[in-house]
Design a protein around this motif. Structure first.
Motif, short mmCIF file in Angstrom:
data_model
loop_
_atom_site.label_atom_id
_atom_site.label_comp_id
_atom_site.label_asym_id
_atom_site.label_seq_id
_atom_site.Cartn_x
_atom_site.Cartn_y
_atom_site.Cartn_z
N GLY A 120 13.27 -58.83 86.22
CA GLY A 120 13.29 -60.14 85.59
C GLY A 120 11.95 -60.45 84.97
N CYS A 121 11.94 -60.86 83.69
CA CYS A 121 10.70 -61.14 82.97
C CYS A 121 10.52 -62.64 82.80
CB CYS A 121 10.72 -60.48 81.59
SG CYS A 121 10.41 -58.70 81.64
N GLY A 122 9.30 -63.09 83.07
CA GLY A 122 8.95 -64.49 82.89
C GLY A 122 7.44 -64.64 82.89
N PRO A 123 6.93 -65.86 82.96
CA PRO A 123 5.48 -66.07 82.98
C PRO A 123 4.79 -65.36 84.13
CG PRO A 123 6.63 -68.13 82.57
CD PRO A 123 7.67 -67.14 82.92
N ALA A 124 5.52 -65.10 85.23
CA ALA A 124 4.89 -64.43 86.38
C ALA A 124 4.38 -63.05 86.02
CB ALA A 124 5.88 -64.35 87.54
N ILE A 125 4.96 -62.39 85.01
CA ILE A 125 4.54 -61.03 84.64
C ILE A 125 3.10 -61.05 84.15
CG2 ILE A 125 5.04 -59.08 83.13
CD1 ILE A 125 7.09 -59.58 85.34
N VAL A 126 2.71 -62.09 83.42
CA VAL A 126 1.33 -62.17 82.92
C VAL A 126 0.36 -62.33 84.09
CG1 VAL A 126 -0.24 -63.43 81.41
CG2 VAL A 126 2.16 -63.14 80.75
N TRP A 127 0.70 -63.22 85.04
CA TRP A 127 -0.17 -63.42 86.19
C TRP A 127 -0.26 -62.14 87.03
CZ3 TRP A 127 -3.07 -67.74 86.73
CH2 TRP A 127 -2.70 -68.87 85.99
N LEU A 128 0.87 -61.48 87.26
CA LEU A 128 0.83 -60.23 88.01
C LEU A 128 0.05 -59.15 87.26
CD1 LEU A 128 4.47 -59.91 89.42
CD2 LEU A 128 2.36 -60.17 90.72
N GLY A 129 0.15 -59.17 85.93
CA GLY A 129 -0.60 -58.19 85.15
C GLY A 129 -2.10 -58.33 85.37
N TYR A 130 -2.59 -59.58 85.40
CA TYR A 130 -4.02 -59.80 85.67
C TYR A 130 -4.37 -59.35 87.10
CZ TYR A 130 -5.37 -62.41 81.48
OH TYR A 130 -5.71 -62.76 80.19
N ALA A 131 -3.53 -59.72 88.08
CA ALA A 131 -3.84 -59.39 89.47
C ALA A 131 -3.87 -57.88 89.69
CB ALA A 131 -2.82 -60.05 90.40
N LEU A 132 -2.92 -57.14 89.08
CA LEU A 132 -2.85 -55.70 89.29
C LEU A 132 -3.88 -54.96 88.44
CD1 LEU A 132 1.02 -55.33 89.40
CD2 LEU A 132 -0.58 -55.16 91.32
N ALA A 133 -4.35 -55.59 87.33
CA ALA A 133 -5.38 -54.94 86.53
C ALA A 133 -6.68 -54.79 87.33
CB ALA A 133 -5.63 -55.73 85.25
N GLU A 134 -6.94 -55.73 88.25
CA GLU A 134 -8.16 -55.64 89.06
C GLU A 134 -8.09 -54.49 90.06
OE1 GLU A 134 -8.75 -59.35 90.93
OE2 GLU A 134 -8.88 -60.52 89.07
N THR A 135 -6.88 -54.18 90.56
CA THR A 135 -6.74 -53.14 91.57
C THR A 135 -6.30 -51.81 90.99
OG1 THR A 135 -4.43 -53.76 91.98
CG2 THR A 135 -6.12 -54.88 93.27
N GLY A 136 -6.05 -51.76 89.67
CA GLY A 136 -5.64 -50.52 89.03
C GLY A 136 -4.18 -50.18 89.27
N GLY A 137 -3.39 -51.15 89.70
CA GLY A 137 -1.98 -50.90 89.94
C GLY A 137 -1.16 -50.90 88.66
N ARG A 138 -0.01 -50.24 88.73
CA ARG A 138 0.89 -50.15 87.59
C ARG A 138 2.01 -51.18 87.77
NH1 ARG A 138 5.22 -45.33 86.66
NH2 ARG A 138 6.11 -46.03 84.66
N LEU A 139 2.36 -51.85 86.67
CA LEU A 139 3.40 -52.87 86.70
C LEU A 139 4.46 -52.53 85.67
CD1 LEU A 139 4.67 -55.60 87.49
CD2 LEU A 139 3.10 -56.72 85.89
N VAL A 140 5.73 -52.47 86.13
CA VAL A 140 6.86 -52.23 85.24
C VAL A 140 7.82 -53.41 85.40
CG1 VAL A 140 8.81 -50.74 84.64
CG2 VAL A 140 6.64 -49.74 85.45
N ALA A 141 8.06 -54.12 84.30
CA ALA A 141 8.98 -55.26 84.30
C ALA A 141 10.27 -54.86 83.61
CB ALA A 141 8.35 -56.46 83.60
N VAL A 142 11.40 -55.23 84.20
CA VAL A 142 12.72 -54.87 83.69
C VAL A 142 13.50 -56.15 83.41
CG1 VAL A 142 14.89 -53.67 84.18
CG2 VAL A 142 12.71 -52.72 85.00
N ASP A 143 14.14 -56.22 82.24
CA ASP A 143 14.96 -57.39 81.91
C ASP A 143 16.04 -56.97 80.93
OD1 ASP A 143 15.88 -60.07 81.00
OD2 ASP A 143 14.14 -60.75 82.12
N HIS A 144 17.18 -57.65 81.00
CA HIS A 144 18.31 -57.35 80.12
C HIS A 144 18.35 -58.25 78.90
CE1 HIS A 144 19.64 -60.71 82.57
NE2 HIS A 144 20.55 -60.99 81.66
#
Length: 338
Positions: A186-210
């Motif tokens: 599910g894609c929404g505004p939370a993806i942007v916030w998670l993107g910033y949080a995971l960019a600090e730790t080097g984590g990978r984020l994959v968002a899926v939406d129909h």
């Protein structure tokens, strides 16, 4: 001569206005009167007396008939007056009854309004207090979010179901667990916030939406914020059999390459409409979870003790906002932010 003509015209007009009975009476009386006058002038006293008697008899008959007509009209008038009086009395009673009914109804409505206002006055204090507490909680969460994340562009507005407390719970879970791979359904505004949080730790984020519109919108946000490492996949909806039931979910053929998932986010508001969005997610991706993984869902989960690919996601933890984290009993828990 002119006066006689006028008199004749007036008499003619009057005669035209007479009824048939009046004309018949005039036909009888006028000749008798003329006969009496002529007999008197020629000295025929006996004839004049007889004609006068007939004239008086005709006049008396007319008077009697007129009296009877006047009596009948009077009786009809009295009957009409009595009927009118009865109708007026009946209408008066109906009006009085209607007014009394409305007065009683108005009294009942006044009592209901008074009671409703009293209840409102009793609840207003508590309702305002709860609203102020909720607003204060959201403001505090917003301050904590911007203390944690320094955006490079204006952040997207919170969507329904994605308030600052919800975003804070997700961002804090990502920073605490430091997942190598996070999958968000599910894609929404939370993806942007998670993107910033995971960019600090080097984590990978994959968002899926129909939804193509949401996918395009989120990709635009990520480009504005320079979060090019976040992958957004548009995956169509297909039928999936889960525990003997057929549900609409993401096409599993387009979820390849997603394995060893450390953090799985299931947003039921954005996922395909299913009675239980968590069940198909665990059915497909449960076996791809890494050891010690966490599954975050936006509603109270109805998950069996051994679901999730055999990892036993039986430990539940409430996160800030609307989220619940499912983990193994001995896996790392998330510290709830203040």
């Amino acid at each position: 001569m002119t006066s006689l003509l006028r008199l004749a015209r007036a008499v003619a007009r009057r005669l035209r206005g007479l009824s048939r009975r009046q004309i018949a009476g005039m036909i009888v009386i006028v000749p008798l009167a003329v006969g009496v006058a002529i007999s008197s002038m020629i000295g025929q006293a006996a004839v004049a007396t007889g004609l006068l008697a007939l004239l008086l008899t005709a006049v008396l008959a007319g008077v009697v008939h007129l009296s009877r007509r006047i009596g009948g009209v009077n009786r009809s008038t009295q009957e009409a007056v009595r009927e009118l009086r009865a109708t007026v009395d009946q209408l008066q009673r109906r009006v009085i009854a209607a007014v009394e009914k409305e007065r009683l109804a108005a009294g009942d409505r006044h009592q209901e309004v008074t009671e409703a206002m009293a209840r409102t006055e009793r609840l207003t204090g508590r309702g305002a207090e709860l609203l102020l507490r909720e607003q204060s909680r959201e403001i505090e969460a917003l301050f904590q979010l911007f203390q944690t994340v320094t955006p490079r562009a204006p952040m997207p507005s919170s969507a329904p179901g994605s308030q600052p407390t919800d975003l804070l719970g997700l961002v804090h879970a990502a920073r605490e667990r430091r997942p190598a791979l996070t999958v968000a359904l599910g894609c929404g505004p939370a993806i942007v916030w998670l993107g910033y949080a995971l960019a600090e730790t080097g984590g990978r984020l994959v968002a899926v939406d129909h939804d193509a519109g949401r996918v395009s919108l989120v990709r635009g946000w990520l480009a504005e914020h320079g979060l090019g490492s976040v992958e957004v996949r548009q995956v169509g909806v297909a039928e999936l059999v889960v525990e003997g039931r057929t549900v609409d979910w993401y096409d599993v053929e387009h979820l390849d390459g997603l394995s060893d998932i450390d953090l799985l986010l299931v947003d039921g508001d954005l996922a395909p409409a299913t009675p239980d969005p968590l069940a198909p997610a665990l059915h497909v991706l449960g076996r791809r979870l890494a050891m010690g993984a966490a599954v975050v869902v936006d509603e109270e989960p109805r998950v069996a003790p051994r679901q999730g690919g055999g990892f036993g996601l039986t430990s539940r933890q409430r996160l800030p906002g609307r989220w619940t984290a499912l983990t193994q009993p001995h896996s790392t828990t998330v510290t709830t932010p203040i």
